[in-house]
Design a protein around this motif. Structure first.
Motif, PDB file in Angstrom:
ATOM      1  N   THR A   4       0.840  -1.135  -0.056  1.00 13.14           N
ATOM      2  CA  THR A   4      -0.042   0.003   0.119  1.00 13.14           C
ATOM      3  C   THR A   4       0.785   1.361   0.047  1.00 13.14           C
ATOM      4  N   ASN A  40      -9.370  11.494  -5.447  1.00 10.60           N
ATOM      5  CA  ASN A  40      -9.623   9.905  -6.105  1.00 10.60           C
ATOM      6  C   ASN A  40     -10.127   8.947  -5.264  1.00 10.60           C
ATOM      7  N   THR A  41      -9.634   9.204  -3.799  1.00  9.73           N
ATOM      8  CA  THR A  41     -10.151   8.520  -2.652  1.00  9.73           C
ATOM      9  C   THR A  41     -11.587   8.571  -2.469  1.00  9.73           C
ATOM     10  N   TYR A  45     -14.540   5.797  -3.206  1.00  9.15           N
ATOM     11  CA  TYR A  45     -15.572   5.413  -2.153  1.00  9.15           C
ATOM     12  C   TYR A  45     -16.870   5.298  -2.758  1.00  9.15           C
TER      13      TYR A  45
END
Length: 67
Positions: A4, A40-41, A45
């Motif tokens: 990650t 982008n996160t 979602y």
């Protein structure tokens, strides 16, 4: 966790490099490298929520067909 972190570094690096190459600005490159992954996160979602709804409808439709 290592995977990650390495992906996050890669993502920031790509965002910065492309923006810097397009604008020639370290400041804009840095800003985009910070803002783009955050946006982008959030988008990811909502993307996941939509896909879960689609998958749920497909499972329900398949259950009706098989019944």
């Amino acid at each position: 966790m290592k995977k990650t972190v390495s992906f996050a570094i890669l993502h920031f690096s790509v965002a910065f490099t492309i923006t810097y190459l397009l604008t020639g600005s370290l400041v804009i490159g840095g800003a985009v490298a910070l803002v783009e992954p955050m946006v982008n996160t959030v988008v990811f979602y909502f993307h996941e929520k939509v896909w879960k709804r689609i998958e749920s409808k497909n499972l329900a439709a398949n259950a009706v067909v098989q019944a």
